[in-house]
Design a protein around this motif. Sequence first.
Motif, PDB file in Angstrom:
ATOM      1  N   ASP A  63       0.830  -1.213   0.000  1.00 24.64           N
ATOM      2  CA  ASP A  63       0.000   0.000   0.000  1.00 24.64           C
ATOM      3  C   ASP A  63       0.861   1.258   0.000  1.00 24.64           C
ATOM      4  OD1 ASP A  63      -2.421  -1.342  -0.020  1.00 24.64           O
ATOM      5  OD2 ASP A  63      -2.591  -1.416   2.166  1.00 24.64           O
ATOM      6  N   LEU A  64       1.924   1.252   0.797  1.00 26.83           N
ATOM      7  CA  LEU A  64       2.833   2.399   0.823  1.00 26.83           C
ATOM      8  C   LEU A  64       3.513   2.583  -0.528  1.00 26.83           C
ATOM      9  CD1 LEU A  64       4.437   1.850   4.339  1.00 26.83           C
ATOM     10  CD2 LEU A  64       3.073   3.830   3.663  1.00 26.83           C
ATOM     11  N   ALA A  65       3.993   1.487  -1.112  1.00 30.07           N
ATOM     12  CA  ALA A  65       4.669   1.569  -2.406  1.00 30.07           C
ATOM     13  C   ALA A  65       3.725   2.055  -3.497  1.00 30.07           C
ATOM     14  CB  ALA A  65       5.253   0.201  -2.772  1.00 30.07           C
ATOM     15  N   LEU A  66       2.455   1.658  -3.418  1.00 33.14           N
ATOM     16  CA  LEU A  66       1.468   2.135  -4.395  1.00 33.14           C
ATOM     17  C   LEU A  66       1.346   3.648  -4.386  1.00 33.14           C
ATOM     18  CD1 LEU A  66      -1.563  -0.343  -4.311  1.00 33.14           C
ATOM     19  CD2 LEU A  66      -0.203   0.315  -6.296  1.00 33.14           C
ATOM     20  N   ARG A  67       1.555   4.256  -3.212  1.00 31.68           N
ATOM     21  CA  ARG A  67       1.464   5.718  -3.099  1.00 31.68           C
ATOM     22  C   ARG A  67       2.775   6.404  -3.474  1.00 31.68           C
ATOM     23  NH1 ARG A  67      -1.576   4.408   1.693  1.00 31.68           N
ATOM     24  NH2 ARG A  67       0.128   4.988   3.061  1.00 31.68           N
ATOM     25  N   GLY A  68       3.712   5.619  -3.957  1.00 29.55           N
ATOM     26  CA  GLY A  68       4.982   6.198  -4.372  1.00 29.55           C
ATOM     27  C   GLY A  68       6.010   6.313  -3.271  1.00 29.55           C
ATOM     28  N   GLU A  69       5.733   5.721  -2.102  1.00 31.96           N
ATOM     29  CA  GLU A  69       6.668   5.787  -0.985  1.00 31.96           C
ATOM     30  C   GLU A  69       7.801   4.774  -1.181  1.00 31.96           C
ATOM     31  OE1 GLU A  69       6.488   7.910   1.380  1.00 31.96           O
ATOM     32  OE2 GLU A  69       4.414   8.618   1.413  1.00 31.96           O
ATOM     33  N   ARG A  70       8.978   5.154  -0.744  1.00 34.62           N
ATOM     34  CA  ARG A  70      10.127   4.245  -0.816  1.00 34.62           C
ATOM     35  C   ARG A  70      10.114   3.362   0.433  1.00 34.62           C
ATOM     36  NH1 ARG A  70      15.074   8.255  -1.663  1.00 34.62           N
ATOM     37  NH2 ARG A  70      14.059   9.150   0.165  1.00 34.62           N
ATOM     38  N   VAL A  71       9.951   2.056   0.210  1.00 40.79           N
ATOM     39  CA  VAL A  71       9.694   1.132   1.313  1.00 40.79           C
ATOM     40  C   VAL A  71      10.648  -0.056   1.243  1.00 40.79           C
ATOM     41  CG1 VAL A  71       7.934  -0.219   2.510  1.00 40.79           C
ATOM     42  CG2 VAL A  71       7.249   1.725   1.078  1.00 40.79           C
ATOM     43  N   ALA A  72      11.100  -0.492   2.428  1.00 43.02           N
ATOM     44  CA  ALA A  72      11.862  -1.737   2.544  1.00 43.02           C
ATOM     45  C   ALA A  72      11.156  -2.637   3.543  1.00 43.02           C
ATOM     46  CB  ALA A  72      13.295  -1.468   2.994  1.00 43.02           C
ATOM     47  N   VAL A  73      10.871  -3.849   3.139  1.00 43.26           N
ATOM     48  CA  VAL A  73      10.398  -4.881   4.055  1.00 43.26           C
ATOM     49  C   VAL A  73      11.633  -5.634   4.526  1.00 43.26           C
ATOM     50  CG1 VAL A  73       9.033  -6.971   4.313  1.00 43.26           C
ATOM     51  CG2 VAL A  73       8.191  -5.109   2.887  1.00 43.26           C
ATOM     52  N   VAL A  74      11.855  -5.695   5.825  1.00 41.67           N
ATOM     53  CA  VAL A  74      13.067  -6.328   6.338  1.00 41.67           C
ATOM     54  C   VAL A  74      12.748  -7.697   6.911  1.00 41.67           C
ATOM     55  CG1 VAL A  74      14.294  -4.183   6.774  1.00 41.67           C
ATOM     56  CG2 VAL A  74      12.817  -5.124   8.549  1.00 41.67           C
ATOM     57  N   SER A  75      13.732  -8.577   6.799  1.00 39.72           N
ATOM     58  CA  SER A  75      13.572  -9.950   7.248  1.00 39.72           C
ATOM     59  C   SER A  75      14.906 -10.417   7.796  1.00 39.72           C
ATOM     60  CB  SER A  75      13.139 -10.820   6.057  1.00 39.72           C
ATOM     61  OG  SER A  75      12.667 -12.069   6.468  1.00 39.72           O
ATOM     62  N   GLY A  76      14.883 -11.261   8.817  1.00 38.16           N
ATOM     63  CA  GLY A  76      16.124 -11.802   9.356  1.00 38.16           C
ATOM     64  C   GLY A  76      16.746 -12.793   8.385  1.00 38.16           C
ATOM     65  N   GLY A  77      18.065 -12.960   8.481  1.00 32.30           N
ATOM     66  CA  GLY A  77      18.739 -13.898   7.591  1.00 32.30           C
ATOM     67  C   GLY A  77      18.595 -13.478   6.150  1.00 32.30           C
ATOM     68  N   ASP A  78      18.237 -14.433   5.284  1.00 32.66           N
ATOM     69  CA  ASP A  78      17.951 -14.142   3.883  1.00 32.66           C
ATOM     70  C   ASP A  78      16.435 -14.100   3.724  1.00 32.66           C
ATOM     71  OD1 ASP A  78      19.154 -14.293   0.872  1.00 32.66           O
ATOM     72  OD2 ASP A  78      17.219 -15.313   1.003  1.00 32.66           O
ATOM     73  N   ALA A  79      15.932 -13.034   3.111  1.00 27.31           N
ATOM     74  CA  ALA A  79      14.484 -12.847   3.023  1.00 27.31           C
ATOM     75  C   ALA A  79      13.803 -13.925   2.193  1.00 27.31           C
ATOM     76  CB  ALA A  79      14.171 -11.474   2.443  1.00 27.31           C
TER      77      ALA A  79
END
Length: 517
Positions: free
Chosen positions: A337-353
């Motif tokens: 939803d954030l990316a759809l609005r043009g926001e720069r977003v990172a989803v973070v995950s431990g280890g390898d995503a």
Amino acid sequence: MSGRLRVVGIGPGDPELITRKAERLIAAADVVAFHAGVRSSSHARRIAAHLIPADAVEEELRYPVTTGTTDHPGGYVGALADFYDRCEERLATHLEARRDVVLLAEGDPLFYGSSMYLLDRFRDRFPVEVVPGVPAFAAATATIPAPLVRQDDVLTVLPGTLPEPELARRLADTDGAVIMKLGRTFAAVRSALEQAGRLDGAWYVERASQEAERWLPVAEVDPATVPYFSIVVVPGDTARPATAERLRVGRATACDAPRARVEDDAPASGGAAELLVVGLGPGPDGWLTPEAAQALTEVDHVVGYAPYVARVPQRTGLQRHASGNTVELDRARAALDLALRGERVAVVSGGDAGVFGMAAAVYEAAADTARPAYADVPVRVLPGVSAVQAVAARAGAPIGADFAVMSLSDRLKPWEVVTRRLRAVAEADLVLAMYNPASRSRRDQVAQARRILLEHRSADTVVVVGRDVGRAEESLTTTTLGDLDADSVDMKCLLLVGASSTRVEANGSVWTPRWVR
């Protein structure tokens, strides 16, 4: 038979904020004790002076040192330990003589109070009682005045002595905040507020409820003028200014004000932004790839499981969206939803995503036909060091040949599928890495997996148990399938079960030959 020790909170400074119970106990005390600074009169005594009986014995407990240097052989800690030893001896003499002692405590006795250290020493020796007092932050909030928190806001109380990056992270992750212990820490506190995006709306209150009280925006304070008796108050409404404004002008009621930060729901004119899915590695900063580190400096939003979001350094302009475990799809949708609005977003995950991480959840959410707009969001996954790589590297080279990776969790697949795959791996004589081996609700699955593997593997098969690898509490245990203690394995562990060719050298190194005879 002995006297009674009463640790009495006397509030932040205004004598009229002393409770009626505190007044009664002070007026009836045989002995009144109070702390005093190295070179200053006692602030606590000054607050309650009008209540102390003329015939009461007064015990001034003057600190030998505050935060300065000391020539004590034990340093600052040693100097204070000796000081409290002497205080204990002095007050114990009165208590043993059956005299009741009131120990005055500014604010509330158990809220960053000096009196709690004497309470620790006396609670098992004499009868003790604690009388609560008005804490300084309550007086500071009343001074502004502004609501500190409302509805289901989260309030965080922080000492200004925390490291600046940690302070910034916690400020970014809360609604309302109170910061204590200022003085020489103020410059770092101000910087942390700015990094967290909470400087606007943060208030500085000095000597709350006292005659010399003053308050002004934190941004206008000269750090050189800040005394110890000062507090920063960050009202929860400043975390979502649009909500606060609607409440102020009466266009919304307290019942329908949204909990989350108010965002502009309209799509950005530039279209959807690229959504990054970033693997942070298993723990140490040194295991974060340069590509991932650079990406995290360029986004405006970080979305993820709270412990992983906490590993991203806070900086000015970064908004953090932390959530609990087992809500991966909700996190993914929020990021899309954030990316759809043009926001720069990172989803973070431990280890390898991409290894039991958030990458698959993001693609799953993006493929939802009920939300066709998600298909317009480009997704890019940045790799990270996986937990299986980290544990294997610590052990030696146990995955130097063919290996399989499985999760023992049956939250997203039936346990029958898990057992069928375990048998297939065991029959194929592959090295096996097992993620998510146990949890509070899954205590017997490691034992079941061990029994299944023993149907096809010998009891002396090498097993490596890695716990919290890469963190301060890291441990690595090498055992065998026959001796594996299933009860010692929890969610913090990753298990490596060797193949028939996996071996352990005399120095403890574990490795699997590349070849098969």
